[in-house]
Design a protein around this motif. Structure first.
Motif, mmCIF file in Angstrom:
data_model
loop_
_atom_site.group_PDB
_atom_site.id
_atom_site.type_symbol
_atom_site.label_atom_id
_atom_site.label_comp_id
_atom_site.label_asym_id
_atom_site.label_seq_id
_atom_site.Cartn_x
_atom_site.Cartn_y
_atom_site.Cartn_z
ATOM 1 N N ASP A 29 -5.590 1.193 7.333
ATOM 2 C CA ASP A 29 -5.307 2.306 6.434
ATOM 3 C C ASP A 29 -3.841 2.731 6.547
ATOM 4 O OD1 ASP A 29 -6.421 4.092 4.457
ATOM 5 O OD2 ASP A 29 -6.180 5.691 5.919
ATOM 6 N N HIS A 30 -3.324 2.789 7.765
ATOM 7 C CA HIS A 30 -1.924 3.161 7.987
ATOM 8 C C HIS A 30 -0.986 2.164 7.287
ATOM 9 C CE1 HIS A 30 1.391 5.070 10.108
ATOM 10 N NE2 HIS A 30 1.854 3.858 10.365
ATOM 11 N N ARG A 31 -1.273 0.888 7.421
ATOM 12 C CA ARG A 31 -0.433 -0.147 6.793
ATOM 13 C C ARG A 31 -0.497 -0.058 5.265
ATOM 14 N NH1 ARG A 31 0.751 0.549 11.066
ATOM 15 N NH2 ARG A 31 1.088 -0.873 12.749
ATOM 16 N N LEU A 32 -1.686 0.131 4.729
ATOM 17 C CA LEU A 32 -1.830 0.263 3.277
ATOM 18 C C LEU A 32 -1.021 1.450 2.755
ATOM 19 C CD1 LEU A 32 -5.531 -0.273 2.150
ATOM 20 C CD2 LEU A 32 -3.497 -0.941 0.903
ATOM 21 N N TYR A 33 -1.092 2.557 3.460
ATOM 22 C CA TYR A 33 -0.350 3.755 3.065
ATOM 23 C C TYR A 33 1.151 3.487 3.079
ATOM 24 C CZ TYR A 33 -2.238 8.383 2.035
ATOM 25 O OH TYR A 33 -2.724 9.497 1.402
ATOM 26 N N GLN A 34 1.623 2.788 4.121
ATOM 27 C CA GLN A 34 3.052 2.484 4.215
ATOM 28 C C GLN A 34 3.507 1.604 3.052
ATOM 29 O OE1 GLN A 34 3.271 0.793 8.197
ATOM 30 N NE2 GLN A 34 4.637 2.471 8.781
ATOM 31 N N ARG A 37 3.425 3.422 -0.304
ATOM 32 C CA ARG A 37 4.113 4.719 -0.301
ATOM 33 C C ARG A 37 3.152 5.872 -0.614
ATOM 34 N NH1 ARG A 37 9.474 2.474 -3.162
ATOM 35 N NH2 ARG A 37 10.259 1.435 -1.331
ATOM 36 N N GLY A 38 1.993 5.812 0.012
ATOM 37 C CA GLY A 38 1.037 6.899 -0.095
ATOM 38 C C GLY A 38 0.143 6.872 -1.318
ATOM 39 N N ARG A 39 0.199 5.807 -2.079
ATOM 40 C CA ARG A 39 -0.617 5.751 -3.301
ATOM 41 C C ARG A 39 -1.974 5.090 -3.087
ATOM 42 N NH1 ARG A 39 4.600 5.640 -4.951
ATOM 43 N NH2 ARG A 39 5.151 7.004 -6.663
ATOM 44 N N VAL A 40 -2.118 4.307 -2.010
ATOM 45 C CA VAL A 40 -3.364 3.571 -1.772
ATOM 46 C C VAL A 40 -3.774 3.743 -0.312
ATOM 47 C CG1 VAL A 40 -4.480 1.298 -1.827
ATOM 48 C CG2 VAL A 40 -2.714 1.845 -3.508
ATOM 49 N N ILE A 45 -9.607 3.742 -1.850
ATOM 50 C CA ILE A 45 -10.253 2.588 -2.485
ATOM 51 C C ILE A 45 -11.757 2.821 -2.565
ATOM 52 C CG2 ILE A 45 -10.838 0.142 -2.155
ATOM 53 C CD1 ILE A 45 -7.954 -0.210 -1.035
ATOM 54 N N ALA A 46 -12.293 3.494 -1.547
ATOM 55 C CA ALA A 46 -13.727 3.806 -1.527
ATOM 56 C C ALA A 46 -14.072 4.943 -2.487
ATOM 57 C CB ALA A 46 -14.168 4.157 -0.112
ATOM 58 N N GLY A 47 -13.069 5.464 -3.186
ATOM 59 C CA GLY A 47 -13.327 6.511 -4.165
ATOM 60 C C GLY A 47 -13.388 7.908 -3.576
ATOM 61 N N LEU A 48 -12.863 8.075 -2.370
ATOM 62 C CA LEU A 48 -12.886 9.374 -1.700
ATOM 63 C C LEU A 48 -11.460 9.911 -1.574
ATOM 64 C CD1 LEU A 48 -15.390 8.379 1.099
ATOM 65 C CD2 LEU A 48 -15.878 9.827 -0.876
ATOM 66 N N PRO A 49 -11.296 11.230 -1.510
ATOM 67 C CA PRO A 49 -9.948 11.803 -1.421
ATOM 68 C C PRO A 49 -9.351 11.616 -0.029
ATOM 69 C CG PRO A 49 -11.594 13.541 -1.424
ATOM 70 C CD PRO A 49 -12.335 12.250 -1.633
ATOM 71 N N SER A 50 -8.113 11.132 0.002
ATOM 72 C CA SER A 50 -7.425 10.962 1.278
ATOM 73 C C SER A 50 -6.008 11.494 1.177
ATOM 74 C CB SER A 50 -7.416 9.496 1.699
ATOM 75 O OG SER A 50 -6.570 8.750 0.860
ATOM 76 N N LEU A 51 -5.475 11.846 2.325
ATOM 77 C CA LEU A 51 -4.098 12.327 2.396
ATOM 78 C C LEU A 51 -3.477 11.818 3.682
ATOM 79 C CD1 LEU A 51 -4.087 14.757 4.717
ATOM 80 C CD2 LEU A 51 -5.008 16.091 2.836
ATOM 81 N N ARG A 52 -2.170 11.875 3.703
ATOM 82 C CA ARG A 52 -1.425 11.581 4.935
ATOM 83 C C ARG A 52 -0.840 12.908 5.401
ATOM 84 N NH1 ARG A 52 1.218 6.471 6.278
ATOM 85 N NH2 ARG A 52 1.876 6.773 8.405
ATOM 86 N N THR A 66 -0.796 11.027 10.227
ATOM 87 C CA THR A 66 -2.155 10.514 10.320
ATOM 88 C C THR A 66 -2.798 10.575 8.939
ATOM 89 O OG1 THR A 66 -4.213 10.620 11.588
ATOM 90 C CG2 THR A 66 -3.261 12.714 10.933
ATOM 91 N N ASN A 67 -3.587 9.569 8.618
ATOM 92 C CA ASN A 67 -4.315 9.533 7.346
ATOM 93 C C ASN A 67 -5.692 10.144 7.560
ATOM 94 O OD1 ASN A 67 -2.125 8.132 6.388
ATOM 95 N ND2 ASN A 67 -3.109 6.155 6.449
ATOM 96 N N LEU A 68 -6.098 11.004 6.621
ATOM 97 C CA LEU A 68 -7.358 11.716 6.766
ATOM 98 C C LEU A 68 -8.129 11.785 5.453
ATOM 99 C CD1 LEU A 68 -6.011 14.840 8.706
ATOM 100 C CD2 LEU A 68 -7.301 12.937 9.694
ATOM 101 N N LEU A 69 -9.426 11.771 5.568
ATOM 102 C CA LEU A 69 -10.305 12.150 4.474
ATOM 103 C C LEU A 69 -10.152 13.655 4.325
ATOM 104 C CD1 LEU A 69 -12.846 11.584 2.614
ATOM 105 C CD2 LEU A 69 -14.219 12.105 4.640
ATOM 106 N N TYR A 70 -10.120 14.141 3.087
ATOM 107 C CA TYR A 70 -10.073 15.593 2.914
ATOM 108 C C TYR A 70 -11.089 16.026 1.878
ATOM 109 C CZ TYR A 70 -7.405 15.382 -1.507
ATOM 110 O OH TYR A 70 -7.017 15.154 -2.804
#
Length: 164
Positions: A29-34, A37-40, A45-52, A66-70
């Protein structure tokens, strides 16, 4: 047709074996976010809200991500310190308690926020709402053997860059 992935993610999120994959999931998840640039994110992908979430380290004063479900709540972001069912609260919770000003990156957009930890009846009511949103939190709470901290991150003024 509705996206079936959130239903699948919520079902998998209640499986104890998923917690054993935490390190690999967090790394990917960390690598995907990097890269995006925070878009994926995997959660996204699982259709749930996430943030960094970017906090200041309580001891170092350095930025920590840190990436989190919110849980979306109006303009606020509600995050839970489940730490994948581990006994200790995650580091970001200690950082927010020491320095409540933080930033979140949501769908490629950075937002300054101020954190407030919920306590008492307000926390209890939010816990019920969180369980309806993500039932896996109950399994993580039981595994951790502790009450999971809940924070409301409210948009506010941008950080000045000064450390308290």
């Amino acid at each position: 047709m509705r996206n079936p992935l959130p239903v699948l993610a919520r079902a998998l999120g209640r499986r104890p074996w998923l917690m054993k994959l935490a390190s690999a999931i967090v790394w990917a998840d960390h690598r995907l976010y990097q890269v995006s640039r925070g878009r994926v994110s995997l959660v996204g992908i699982a259709g749930l809200p996430s943030l960094r979430l970017t906090t200041l380290g309580r001891r170092s004063g350095l930025p920590r991500d840190t990436n989190l479900l919110y849980f979306p709540r109006g303009s606020d972001y509600v995050v839970t310190g489940s730490n994948w069912g581990r006994e200790r609260d995650p580091a970001w919770t200690f950082n927010l308690r020491a320095h409540p000003e933080a930033t979140v990156l949501v769908r490629g957009r950075e937002v300054a926020v101020k954190a407030r930890e919920l306590k008492g009846p307000e926390r209890d009511a939010m816990w019920r709402a969180l369980l309806a949103f993500w039932p896996g939190y109950e399994m993580e709470r039981a595994e951790a053997g502790r009450e999971l901290p809940i924070f409301v991150l409210s948009p506010g003024d941008p950080p000045t860059g000064e450390q308290p």
